[in-house]
Design an enzyme around this catalytic site. Structure first.
Site, PDB file in Angstrom:
ATOM      1  N   GLU A   8      10.762 -19.174  -6.086  1.00 33.32           N
ATOM      2  CA  GLU A   8      10.819 -19.622  -7.483  1.00 33.32           C
ATOM      3  C   GLU A   8      12.232 -20.065  -7.863  1.00 33.32           C
ATOM      4  OE1 GLU A   8       8.573 -20.134 -10.407  1.00 33.32           O
ATOM      5  OE2 GLU A   8      10.543 -21.046 -10.530  1.00 33.32           O
ATOM      6  N   ARG A  27       0.973 -21.929  28.943  1.00 29.37           N
ATOM      7  CA  ARG A  27       1.442 -21.850  30.339  1.00 29.37           C
ATOM      8  C   ARG A  27       0.320 -22.174  31.322  1.00 29.37           C
ATOM      9  NH1 ARG A  27       4.437 -16.883  30.901  1.00 29.37           N
ATOM     10  NH2 ARG A  27       2.352 -16.021  30.883  1.00 29.37           N
ATOM     11  N   ARG A  78       0.841  -1.216   0.000  1.00 31.26           N
ATOM     12  CA  ARG A  78       0.000   0.000   0.000  1.00 31.26           C
ATOM     13  C   ARG A  78       0.874   1.264   0.000  1.00 31.26           C
ATOM     14  NH1 ARG A  78      -1.573   2.996   4.492  1.00 31.26           N
ATOM     15  NH2 ARG A  78      -3.612   4.051   4.402  1.00 31.26           N
ATOM     16  N   ASP A 108      11.434 -13.960  10.694  1.00 26.70           N
ATOM     17  CA  ASP A 108      12.623 -14.421  11.423  1.00 26.70           C
ATOM     18  C   ASP A 108      13.555 -13.277  11.840  1.00 26.70           C
ATOM     19  OD1 ASP A 108      11.694 -16.953  11.063  1.00 26.70           O
ATOM     20  OD2 ASP A 108      13.133 -17.523   9.521  1.00 26.70           O
TER      21      ASP A 108
HETATM   22  O1  F6P Z   1      11.489 -17.622   6.773  1.00 26.72           O
HETATM   23  C1  F6P Z   1      10.444 -17.639   7.678  1.00 26.72           C
HETATM   24  C2  F6P Z   1      10.012 -19.012   8.029  1.00 26.72           C
HETATM   25  O2  F6P Z   1       8.850 -18.810   8.718  1.00 26.72           O
HETATM   26  C3  F6P Z   1      10.988 -19.903   8.814  1.00 26.72           C
HETATM   27  O3  F6P Z   1      11.085 -19.612  10.154  1.00 26.72           O
HETATM   28  C4  F6P Z   1      10.459 -21.258   8.510  1.00 26.72           C
HETATM   29  O4  F6P Z   1      11.375 -22.274   8.695  1.00 26.72           O
HETATM   30  C5  F6P Z   1      10.102 -21.132   7.091  1.00 26.72           C
HETATM   31  O5  F6P Z   1       9.727 -19.781   6.887  1.00 26.72           O
HETATM   32  C6  F6P Z   1       9.067 -22.084   6.617  1.00 26.72           C
HETATM   33  O6  F6P Z   1       8.435 -21.589   5.491  1.00 26.72           O
HETATM   34  P1  F6P Z   1       7.843 -22.419   4.280  1.00 26.72           P
HETATM   35  O7  F6P Z   1       7.050 -23.529   4.860  1.00 26.72           O
HETATM   36  O8  F6P Z   1       6.998 -21.424   3.557  1.00 26.72           O
HETATM   37  O9  F6P Z   1       8.991 -22.907   3.492  1.00 26.72           O
END
Ligand code: F6P
Length: 325
Positions: free
Chosen positions: A74, A156, A22, A129
């Protein structure tokens, strides 16, 4: 003729991508550029899956998770022939620059367009991440941490009620940022992250000591990059058998962390990144990535993101050990 730019989202989705799209679209229009959206990241680029994005097309998305442009990883983009094809499509559409909202893998792909074909690119960093080198922050991290915190708070309740040890696995393929922030925010007894190894005997020692101090439950937060929660729970079950702690349970938070409405922080940082990216490009800058550094938004050569490991602050890791008594 109106100048034209294109935007795509690439790699794993992250909350705040829509706010960034956006911001790019509306800032571009504000400065009299038109915008083409490319579907499914680099896949749509090599398949010429393009759409026109007007300012109203990006209305009512600032609060939405995922990406309206869709995303993908890709592999064909690693091949020169496909990149050549991509640039020819961009040129045929009179697009003068490509804005890539992605992580370091996507930035590397984009950078090849700049290097091989002198095609201008701009990178806007995102990944839950938060492990992109060169920027203190990547879009989506705050939401992911808050999603993890909400889930851990719920787990928890069971941990306390049943006086159990819980191992909770959070995302972070190669990095411990989510584990560290979410673990700190939930008062986890132990945080296991790939950057600062913490041996199993110390984990066991911490749990035993905390029982001796009268704490009847324990939470261990582990980044997926260290080991699976299942494996750790299995080891603990074996090692803690003689202490009669009952069943050790584990939970994998998984994709819950990556979805949902972005926090105010993610909406706003994504908006600011998007505005900055377009304004800097308009000034004549190209082949840069937007970065967050000590509270400021700055631009850096995009190559900075490649090949280097960004680590969480060791002090933060120490804090978690000091506070988990
Ligand atoms: O890069 C982010 C993330 O969430 C990682 O922590 C995780 O391992 C990965 O993507 C998994 O993503 P996908 O299932 O889309 O390959």
């Amino acid at each position: 003729m109106t100048r034209k730019i294109a935007v795509l989202t690439s790699g794993g989705d992250a909350p705040g991508l829509n706010a960034a799209i956006r911001a790019v679209v509306r800032t571009a229009y504000y400065y009299n550029f038109s915008v083409i959206g490319i579907k499914r990241g680099f896949k749509g680029l090599i398949e010429r899956d393009f759409c026109i994005l007007n300012p109203r097309d990006v209305g009512l998305i600032i609060n939405k998770g995922g990406t309206i442009l869709l995303s993908s990883r890709e592999p064909r983009f690693k091949e020169y022939e496909y990149r050549k094809k991509a640039v020819s499509f961009l040129k045929e559409e009179q697009i003068e620059a490509l804005f890539v909202i992605g992580g370091n893998g996507s930035f590397q792909g984009a950078n090849l367009l700049a290097k091989e074909f002198d095609f201008p690119i701009v990178g806007i960093p995102k990944t839950i991440d938060n492990d992109t080198f060169g920027t203190d922050y990547t879009i989506g991290f705050d939401t992911a941490v808050n999603n993890a915190v909400n889930a851990i708070d719920k787990i928890r309740d069971t941990s306390i009620s049943h006086e159990r040890v819980f191992v909770i696995e959070v995302m972070g393929r190669d990095s411990g940022f989510i584990a560290l922030e979410a673990g700190l925010a939930t008062g986890a007894d132990v945080i296991l992250i790939p950057e600062y190894p913490f041996p199993m005997y110390r984990v066991i020692d911490k749990i035993i000591k905390s029982r001796e101090r009268g704490k009847r439950f324990s939470i261990i937060v582990v980044a997926e990059g260290v080991a699976s929660a299942k494996e750790i729970a299995k080891i603990l079950q074996k090692k803690l058998k003689k202490f009669d702690f009952g069943e050790i349970r584990y939970s994998v938070l998984g994709y819950i962390q990556r979805g949902g409405s972005p926090t105010a922080f993610d909406r706003n940082i994504a908006s600011r990144f998007g505005v900055f990216a377009v304004e800097e490009y308009k000034k004549g800058n190209k082949n840069f990535m937007v970065a967050y550094e000590k509270g400021d938004i700055v631009k850096k050569p995009i190559e900075i993101a490649f090949g280097k490991i960004k680590k969480p602050d060791f002090k933060e890791f120490e804090i978690s050990n000091i506070l988990s008594l």
